[in-house]
Design an enzyme around this catalytic site. Structure first.
Site, PDB file in Angstrom:
ATOM      1  N   ASP A  91      -8.801  -3.072   5.085  1.00 51.54           N
ATOM      2  CA  ASP A  91      -8.346  -1.693   4.893  1.00 51.54           C
ATOM      3  C   ASP A  91      -9.333  -0.656   5.430  1.00 51.54           C
ATOM      4  OD1 ASP A  91      -7.049   0.570   4.259  1.00 51.54           O
ATOM      5  OD2 ASP A  91      -6.896   0.216   2.104  1.00 51.54           O
ATOM      6  N   GLY A 133       0.844  -1.190   0.000  1.00 46.36           N
ATOM      7  CA  GLY A 133       0.000   0.000   0.000  1.00 46.36           C
ATOM      8  C   GLY A 133       0.870   1.227   0.000  1.00 46.36           C
ATOM      9  N   SER A 134       0.251   2.359   0.254  1.00 43.87           N
ATOM     10  CA  SER A 134       0.978   3.617   0.172  1.00 43.87           C
ATOM     11  C   SER A 134       1.991   3.798   1.301  1.00 43.87           C
ATOM     12  CB  SER A 134      -0.011   4.762   0.226  1.00 43.87           C
ATOM     13  OG  SER A 134      -1.156   4.444  -0.503  1.00 43.87           O
ATOM     14  N   LYS A 144     -14.175  -0.826  -2.670  1.00 44.03           N
ATOM     15  CA  LYS A 144     -13.679  -1.158  -4.012  1.00 44.03           C
ATOM     16  C   LYS A 144     -13.215  -2.607  -3.968  1.00 44.03           C
ATOM     17  CE  LYS A 144      -9.114   0.797  -2.978  1.00 44.03           C
ATOM     18  NZ  LYS A 144      -8.005   1.628  -3.433  1.00 44.03           N
ATOM     19  N   ASP A 198     -14.066   3.559   1.573  1.00 49.40           N
ATOM     20  CA  ASP A 198     -13.071   3.072   0.611  1.00 49.40           C
ATOM     21  C   ASP A 198     -13.496   1.768  -0.039  1.00 49.40           C
ATOM     22  OD1 ASP A 198     -10.802   3.361  -0.872  1.00 49.40           O
ATOM     23  OD2 ASP A 198      -9.417   2.689   0.682  1.00 49.40           O
ATOM     24  N   THR A 231     -11.019   6.580  -3.320  1.00 54.76           N
ATOM     25  CA  THR A 231     -10.434   6.250  -4.607  1.00 54.76           C
ATOM     26  C   THR A 231     -11.249   6.946  -5.688  1.00 54.76           C
ATOM     27  OG1 THR A 231      -9.629   4.163  -3.774  1.00 54.76           O
ATOM     28  CG2 THR A 231      -9.970   4.302  -6.152  1.00 54.76           C
ATOM     29  N   ASN A 252     -10.302  -3.951  -1.843  1.00 53.83           N
ATOM     30  CA  ASN A 252     -10.409  -4.050  -0.383  1.00 53.83           C
ATOM     31  C   ASN A 252     -11.380  -5.139   0.060  1.00 53.83           C
ATOM     32  OD1 ASN A 252      -8.538  -2.063   0.028  1.00 53.83           O
ATOM     33  ND2 ASN A 252     -10.044  -0.408   0.203  1.00 53.83           N
TER      34      ASN A 252
HETATM   35  N1  LIG Z   1      -6.144  -9.609   6.377  1.00 54.09           N
HETATM   36  C1  LIG Z   1      -5.594  -9.791   5.184  1.00 54.09           C
HETATM   37  N2  LIG Z   1      -5.405 -11.038   4.693  1.00 54.09           N
HETATM   38  C2  LIG Z   1      -4.833 -11.211   3.477  1.00 54.09           C
HETATM   39  N3  LIG Z   1      -4.418 -10.201   2.695  1.00 54.09           N
HETATM   40  C3  LIG Z   1      -4.576  -8.958   3.118  1.00 54.09           C
HETATM   41  C4  LIG Z   1      -5.173  -8.675   4.380  1.00 54.09           C
HETATM   42  N4  LIG Z   1      -5.215  -7.333   4.541  1.00 54.09           N
HETATM   43  C5  LIG Z   1      -4.677  -6.813   3.424  1.00 54.09           C
HETATM   44  N5  LIG Z   1      -4.278  -7.771   2.566  1.00 54.09           N
HETATM   45  C6  LIG Z   1      -3.655  -7.587   1.249  1.00 54.09           C
HETATM   46  O1  LIG Z   1      -2.809  -6.450   1.287  1.00 54.09           O
HETATM   47  C7  LIG Z   1      -3.279  -5.453   0.367  1.00 54.09           C
HETATM   48  C8  LIG Z   1      -3.005  -4.075   0.941  1.00 54.09           C
HETATM   49  O2  LIG Z   1      -3.724  -3.934   2.146  1.00 54.09           O
HETATM   50  P1  LIG Z   1      -4.407  -2.584   2.545  1.00 54.09           P
HETATM   51  O3  LIG Z   1      -5.350  -2.177   1.436  1.00 54.09           O
HETATM   52  O4  LIG Z   1      -4.977  -2.716   3.896  1.00 54.09           O
HETATM   53  O5  LIG Z   1      -3.135  -1.633   2.560  1.00 54.09           O
HETATM   54  P2  LIG Z   1      -3.049  -0.104   2.297  1.00 54.09           P
HETATM   55  O6  LIG Z   1      -1.670   0.305   2.702  1.00 54.09           O
HETATM   56  O7  LIG Z   1      -4.175   0.627   2.975  1.00 54.09           O
HETATM   57  O8  LIG Z   1      -3.207  -0.070   0.740  1.00 54.09           O
HETATM   58  P3  LIG Z   1      -3.690   1.127  -0.166  1.00 54.09           P
HETATM   59  O9  LIG Z   1      -2.795   2.271   0.108  1.00 54.09           O
HETATM   60  O10 LIG Z   1      -3.579   0.603  -1.586  1.00 54.09           O
HETATM   61  O11 LIG Z   1      -5.110   1.334   0.226  1.00 54.09           O
HETATM   62  C9  LIG Z   1      -4.752  -5.784   0.171  1.00 54.09           C
HETATM   63  O12 LIG Z   1      -5.241  -5.293  -1.044  1.00 54.09           O
HETATM   64  C10 LIG Z   1      -4.719  -7.305   0.213  1.00 54.09           C
HETATM   65  O13 LIG Z   1      -4.284  -7.835  -1.006  1.00 54.09           O
END
Ligand SMILES: Nc1ncnc2c1ncn2[C@@H]1O[C@H](COP(=O)(O)OP(=O)(O)OP(=O)(O)O)[C@@H](O)[C@H]1O
Length: 480
Positions: A310, A178-179, A294, A292, A327, A297
């Protein structure tokens, strides 16, 4: 004041070695085959009566878990992965052939009607509270999850602070990035079970002005408890990073499934939309806006049911808020135009999600430029492809409407208006809430052995994890 940080945080296009050029349909190396093929064994077979999911706190000692090495799962190599075409234009999408499985749609009654109970098990999700060691069991009588009892229980707050440290886990591969960091598959050294740990770089969080959102994410996740929301077991921090320990949701992102399938058949989209509707209803009844929604998530559990992950933008808002975040494709016009907004933005986003599931692209998509997307959102013109079912189109028109006095979900009947819409007519909500309806697609994962084969591969990085030096952000994340 709305900040552009909101725009910047959530880019719809995420780059990873497994995804190569997401914007280009020509990066497709082979025609995707839809994984949503009705199988006689599960998903479309009513003989499967119920689903039981067990979750266990990482520190709970257990002998029931097979001590299987991670590599048994044989994750696919990068080259084997299906292409994902997040940036396909509507025209490009329409030019794609209709997947074979969509020409022969599964019967809606098989999908949505409750399966016959074979008496083998009741639908039940057991959660062990990491703080108290108490077990909380969802049963068929849990009124907070059924339509019959609209007064959803206030969530109990799990005590999650200070329970874990990096030393409790072996860090395995990356599941997503993620970011501000990444999400790892980890294995508890205590019970050998697998979890997902989201690691956020403090410096990055501060730089992108997301301190409040990050603290909100922790607070919201700690507070919620619902079958379609991911469970947070605990958090901890070191001088450089924040860590959130969650259930590992094994089946991968709905996003991946959607891109492989191009678009979902009407009943399949309906199944996922219905589970999301219940999750939103629960959040809103607890005064939480999710903000959020989509496919990225929405994760699939091993049985194919959804888990929303997320909570980076989730917010406790009894009434109105003004922050610009989310988004681009999924933003409601009142968010884009910096007006105060409320929970109804999630119902707008549900409309966008249903549209994307049915069509394979979002209604306001426009060449990948956020500004163009915002213009389109404010114009509010949606072109509905002819293959959309009339009931689905009617629901979408009522959700994707700028007029808040007309938007379904925001009216007097609240979420009930959405659930009572004709498109959802076959849905038996009480059974759905108990996961008592078979999912249309069961991910091909080996349960409980840390099988991450449904996730893309990423270059690994665990730099700076576990550092104990000076922490310049010490006062910003005291809840972790
Ligand atoms: N509990 C989980 N089990 C399995 N995979 C997960 C889980 N939580 C997150 N992921 C994976 O990690 C990815 C990134 O997680 P998340 O969206 O929470 O991070 P983020 O930093 O908020 O990302 P973004 O900035 O793109 O929103 C998810 O799209 C998913 O593929």
């Amino acid at each position: 004041m709305p900040s552009l940080g909101g725009f910047l945080k959530k880019k719809r296009t995420r780059e990873s070695p497994g995804q190569k050029d997401l914007a280009s349909p020509t990066s497709t190396s082979s025609q995707p085959t839809s994984p949503i093929t009705p199988t006689p064994s599960r998903g479309f077979d009513n003989s499967i009566a119920s689903v039981t999911t067990q979750s266990t706190a990482p520190e709970t000692l257990s002998t029931s878990q097979p001590d299987a090495p991670l590599n048994q799962a044989s994750p696919p190599t990068v080259g084997e992965q299906q292409p994902m075409t997040r940036g396909l234009s509507p025209q490009q999408q329409q030019a794609l052939p209709v997947p074979a499985d969509q020409q022969n749609l599964p019967s809606i009654s098989n999908l949505i009607n409750p399966p016959q109970n074979d008496g083998a098990s009741n639908s039940k999700n057991e959660h062990s509270n990491p703080a108290s060691g108490e077990n909380t069991t969802y049963t068929g009588n849990d009124s907070s999850l059924t339509r019959a009892a609209p007064a959803v229980q206030a969530p109990q707050i799990r005590q999650t602070k200070g329970k874990y440290s990096l030393g409790d886990f072996e860090i395995l591969r990356t599941l997503g990035t993620g970011s501000f960091g990444r999400v790892h598959l980890v294995q508890s050294k205590h019970n050998q079970r697998f979890y997902a740990v989201k690691v956020l770089k403090k410096q990055q969080v501060v730089k992108m002005k997301q301190v409040e959102h990050t603290n909100d994410e922790r607070r919201m996740l700690q507070e919620v408890k619902h079958p379609f929301l991911v469970t947070l077991w605990g958090t901890f921090q070191d001088s450089k990073n924040l860590y959130l320990v969650m259930d590992f949701v094994e089946g991968g992102e709905l996003f991946s499934l959607l891109r492989k399938s191009q678009r979902f058949p009407n009943p399949v989209a309906k199944f996922y939309a219905a589970e999301v509707t219940l999750a939103l209803e629960y959040l809103h009844k607890n005064q939480i806006i999710y903000r959020d929604l989509k496919p990225e998530n929405l994760l699939l559990d091993r049985h194919g049911h959804l888990k929303i992950t997320d909570f980076g933008f989730a917010k406790k808002v009894p009434d109105i808020t003004w922050t610009l975040c989310g988004t681009p494709d999924y933003l409601a016009p009142e968010v884009v135009s910096s007006k105060g907004y409320n929970k109804s933005v999630d119902w707008w986003s549900l409309g966008i999600l249903i549209f994307e599931m049915l069509c394979g692209f979002t209604p306001f998509w426009d060449g990948g430029s956020p500004m163009k997307i915002y213009e389109n959102i404010l114009k509010g013109r949606v072109k509905y492809p002819p293959y959309i079912h009339p009931d689905a189109q009617d629901l979408l028109q009522r959700l994707i409407t700028a007029d808040l006095t007309k938007r379904l979900g925001n009216l007097h009947g609240g979420s009930e208006d959405v659930k009572n819409h004709q498109w959802f007519a076959e849905v038996t909500w009480e059974r759905l809430a108990k996961k008592d309806i078979d999912a249309p697609y069961v991910p091909p994962v080996k349960a409980g052995v840390g099988d991450a084969s449904q996730f893309d591969k990423y270059p690994e990085e665990t730099d700076h994890y576990g550092q104990t030096g000076h922490d310049e952000y010490k006062n910003l994340f005291t809840d972790f």
